[in-house]
Design a protein around this motif. Sequence first.
Motif, mmCIF file in Angstrom:
data_model
loop_
_atom_site.group_PDB
_atom_site.id
_atom_site.type_symbol
_atom_site.label_atom_id
_atom_site.label_comp_id
_atom_site.label_asym_id
_atom_site.label_seq_id
_atom_site.Cartn_x
_atom_site.Cartn_y
_atom_site.Cartn_z
ATOM 1 N N PHE A 25 0.897 -1.149 0.000
ATOM 2 C CA PHE A 25 0.000 0.000 0.000
ATOM 3 C C PHE A 25 0.935 1.197 0.000
ATOM 4 C CE2 PHE A 25 -2.097 -3.476 2.164
ATOM 5 C CZ PHE A 25 -3.309 -3.530 1.496
ATOM 6 N N PRO A 26 1.260 1.730 -1.189
ATOM 7 C CA PRO A 26 2.402 2.645 -1.301
ATOM 8 C C PRO A 26 2.354 3.846 -0.363
ATOM 9 C CG PRO A 26 1.084 2.611 -3.327
ATOM 10 C CD PRO A 26 0.609 1.479 -2.484
ATOM 11 N N MET A 27 1.178 4.504 -0.241
ATOM 12 C CA MET A 27 1.183 5.747 0.531
ATOM 13 C C MET A 27 0.874 5.517 2.007
ATOM 14 S SD MET A 27 -1.826 5.054 -0.703
ATOM 15 C CE MET A 27 -1.987 5.702 -2.376
ATOM 16 N N LYS A 39 6.264 6.154 5.030
ATOM 17 C CA LYS A 39 5.472 5.554 3.958
ATOM 18 C C LYS A 39 6.323 4.517 3.248
ATOM 19 C CE LYS A 39 2.583 9.528 3.240
ATOM 20 N NZ LYS A 39 2.100 10.583 2.360
ATOM 21 N N MET A 78 6.508 3.518 0.326
ATOM 22 C CA MET A 78 7.027 3.808 -1.009
ATOM 23 C C MET A 78 8.414 4.441 -0.957
ATOM 24 S SD MET A 78 4.477 6.838 -2.145
ATOM 25 C CE MET A 78 4.397 8.423 -1.364
ATOM 26 N N PHE A 79 8.815 4.965 0.184
ATOM 27 C CA PHE A 79 10.141 5.561 0.280
ATOM 28 C C PHE A 79 11.218 4.537 0.627
ATOM 29 C CE2 PHE A 79 7.444 9.355 1.435
ATOM 30 C CZ PHE A 79 7.571 9.930 0.176
ATOM 31 N N ALA A 139 -6.972 0.211 3.424
ATOM 32 C CA ALA A 139 -6.338 -0.789 2.561
ATOM 33 C C ALA A 139 -6.988 -0.783 1.180
ATOM 34 C CB ALA A 139 -6.440 -2.172 3.196
ATOM 35 N N GLY A 169 -5.920 2.261 -0.598
ATOM 36 C CA GLY A 169 -4.471 2.275 -0.835
ATOM 37 C C GLY A 169 -4.068 1.362 -1.968
ATOM 38 N N ASN A 170 -4.681 0.191 -2.054
ATOM 39 C CA ASN A 170 -4.371 -0.767 -3.112
ATOM 40 C C ASN A 170 -5.363 -1.920 -2.990
ATOM 41 O OD1 ASN A 170 -3.362 -2.709 -4.824
ATOM 42 N ND2 ASN A 170 -1.223 -2.431 -4.206
ATOM 43 N N ALA A 230 -3.998 -5.513 -3.427
ATOM 44 C CA ALA A 230 -3.219 -5.961 -2.274
ATOM 45 C C ALA A 230 -4.136 -6.245 -1.087
ATOM 46 C CB ALA A 230 -2.179 -4.912 -1.903
ATOM 47 N N ILE A 255 -5.678 7.961 1.971
ATOM 48 C CA ILE A 255 -5.237 9.027 2.869
ATOM 49 C C ILE A 255 -6.446 9.834 3.347
ATOM 50 C CG2 ILE A 255 -3.897 11.169 3.028
ATOM 51 C CD1 ILE A 255 -2.058 9.999 0.875
ATOM 52 N N ARG A 292 5.439 12.288 -3.920
ATOM 53 C CA ARG A 292 6.634 11.473 -3.705
ATOM 54 C C ARG A 292 7.849 12.377 -3.727
ATOM 55 N NH1 ARG A 292 6.549 5.654 -6.069
ATOM 56 N NH2 ARG A 292 8.577 5.887 -5.153
#
Lengths: 505, 331
Positions: free
Chosen positions: A346-348, A396, A398-399, B207, B210-211, B214, B278, B329
């Motif tokens: 869940f990247p973020m 997170k 993703m980092f 979840a 988020g994805n 997954a 988020i 990012r």
Amino acid sequence: MSAESNLLEVIGVVKKFPGVLALNNVSLEVAPGEIHALMGENGAGKSTLVKCIAGIQAPTSGRIVFKGEDITEFTPKKALDRGISMIHQELSPVVHRSIMENIWLGREPLNRFGLVDHKAMYRKTQEVLAEIDLQEDPRTLMENLSVAKMQMIEIAKAVSYDAKLIIMDEPTSALTDKEIQQLFRIVRALRDKGKSIIYISHKLEEIYEITDRVTVYRDGTYIGTERTLDLPVQKMINMMVGRDVDELFPKTPCPIGEVKLEVRNLSHARFFRDVSFTARRGEILGIAGLVGAGRTELIQTIFGIYKKASGTILIDGKEVEISSPKDAIKANMALLTEDRRTSGIFPMLSVRFNMTIASMGQFMNRVKLLSGQKIARKSEEYRKSIHVKTPNLEQKIMFLSGGNQQKVLVARWLMTQPDILFLDEPTRGIDVGTKAEIHRLISELAGQGKTIIMVSSELPEVMGMSDRILVMCKGVATGIVENTPDLTQDTLMAYATNTMNQETA
Amino acid sequence: MVSAGIIKTEWVKEKLKKYGIVVVLFLMIVGLTLAEPNFIRRTNIFNILTQASIFGIMALGLTFVIISKGIDLSVGSILAFAGVVAASLAQSPLATNKYYPNLGELPLLIPILVALLIGLSCGAVSGFFIAKTKIPAFIATLGMMTIARGFALIYTNGRPISNLESMTVIGGRVFGVIPIPILVYAGAIVLSWILLNNTKFGKNVYAIGGNATAAEVSGVDVDKNLIMIYAYSGLMAGLAAVVFAGRVGSVHPGAAQMYELTAIAATTIGGTSHSGGIGTIWGAFVGALVLAVMRNGFTLLGIDAYWQQVTEGAIIIVAVIIDMRKNARKD
């Protein structure tokens, strides 16, 4: 080599991110007409450097000289105009449009009315495809192409820009052996036409097969450049890792117990048919085969992601009905999926969330609410035991580097305390050091009596880790072989291509 | 010296990024207080909170929806539908034009439960179609928006239902001081907060947003949770309907039009990301306050109400720009 004769020179480049020094005074020299490998563990700075070269990021300081000229303006457009093209790790084609529209995207040939000239586009695309020996109709939609073909279209695009330097970041990670050979043929042909290629890959065999020179980075610093042929494998690994990684596949023998999982005549409507096997406690069962053999689909069907057409699954001799991953987890199974990005992380969200999401049931307090304390304690415990490198658990995911993301996912599944672990390409795209750590962990888990089923496209990995190996070819289990010391890659390949009889005949 | 200065500005930047919208709210409050001292008086503060309560409650449900990478356009219409049905069960015996002429006085709890049940059901239906047919949430809830509004009109034949003596209690005050809508809002905040942070359901919401793939592989029953998410959003719309009926004393089938957009705006201003995964309940509360304070301020200062709309739109866009930078990012 004198400065003038180099196509590209990177001199003392520094790249800072908030709190991180990604590149610390690194250099690189690429000659015209050479294939130059860039090697290093995840986080070594390879990707950051090539992004600077391709104008996606600007270096903090230092010089990048291309064709004798200092690059001052860093934009992808400028880089392309200069003759630098990058084939990205993850392709992002416009899938619903044709090959030719993808190649000429943003610079479509126009007719005298200022409208898109499709005829010219078609003709020019044919020329470009002919140049790399690819027989496809320019009007074919991207979505109808295999990943390998899409990759070649990307290369065609680079050629269409008349690129002098082509950067390839892990171009083979989704390709079959045959497709890799086709790619290599194209890459060599480009080199012979005087183009230079920067080639990034974690697969050592590929580096030796195709590259002329190797430059190694570690932790953002330059370690050295060598002719590939003069550099022994052990030394290259040593340069990358900074120490000797003596044992890549530390499978420790351990007692193998009773049958834990039994699969009988399992079939899927499309992907595979009539597969049967057993796996015991403490055993590592490898699953080998070419891409498209149905290995991933087999374990995903057992895990309840795909629907089986027929067949039975038994755990401890009792038949179980698994129709969703939820059922599988209840039956104490775990699945580390092949593609970390699409079906793993869940990247973020935080490292902590990523670790604990499959085990939330364990963290309830007396009134059936989740306890933040319990979650924090457990995730800290796993961070330590699996050595996840992260500033804190709130980070997170993703980092984190690919290897560390993979460790977090391993932690996620270990937390569910599974008896049966399915691992799909557990070390794909992961650097040598972390790879060894993950292998050691897998071996330890088998030692604790867990049943491990590991799909891997790397034959050395399968042969180094497994007790037995199930080989698949086009949806059929062509053999289950004991992993005895005299087993050869050739034998496995014969099973994988279903040509065993020709071999013995 | 220099490095200390740098660290300090870095720290301030960091905090500003994290709490930017709270700072904006604070500055708004300070500015309005300076311009018009009456702003900070207790009655006015209660006024703001009461005004925020209806779309604020909807924003709580929408927070779940938007974190899961969905959207719910139907909450305004659900409010109207749940509201008219509840109102028809809460009319005083002496009301003229009674919907059920022979209905005696029912306990207050009955219309309230009916409103909540209608909200929950409408939401669950949207959720069911989103989960099982995979149609986009935008489409499913756009449909529900029209359908619920249609039912509200059919039920009332287009006429408002008024004389809700028993329900206006909810529009009143506890001890003659604290308005009950504020207490209901506070209760809904606490409930939503616990649900989102301390239950498996809440974690599953993050979840899924988020994805989703997954999440499925990690054992989350995505379909079931989607239904629950939209059902909760509907439930909050039903609760908002109760507060609405209590405050206004009558419910019109055309009530609460565009409220869904205000609620979405509040959620968005509060930092919940439409890319999923988020968002916080706290943010939905702050977002609702920003909108309510702004509206109140415009009225106090006597600024043209039409400018309010322009400003509201601008705030939404700016808030999202700030937020996207926060979540961007680093590479």
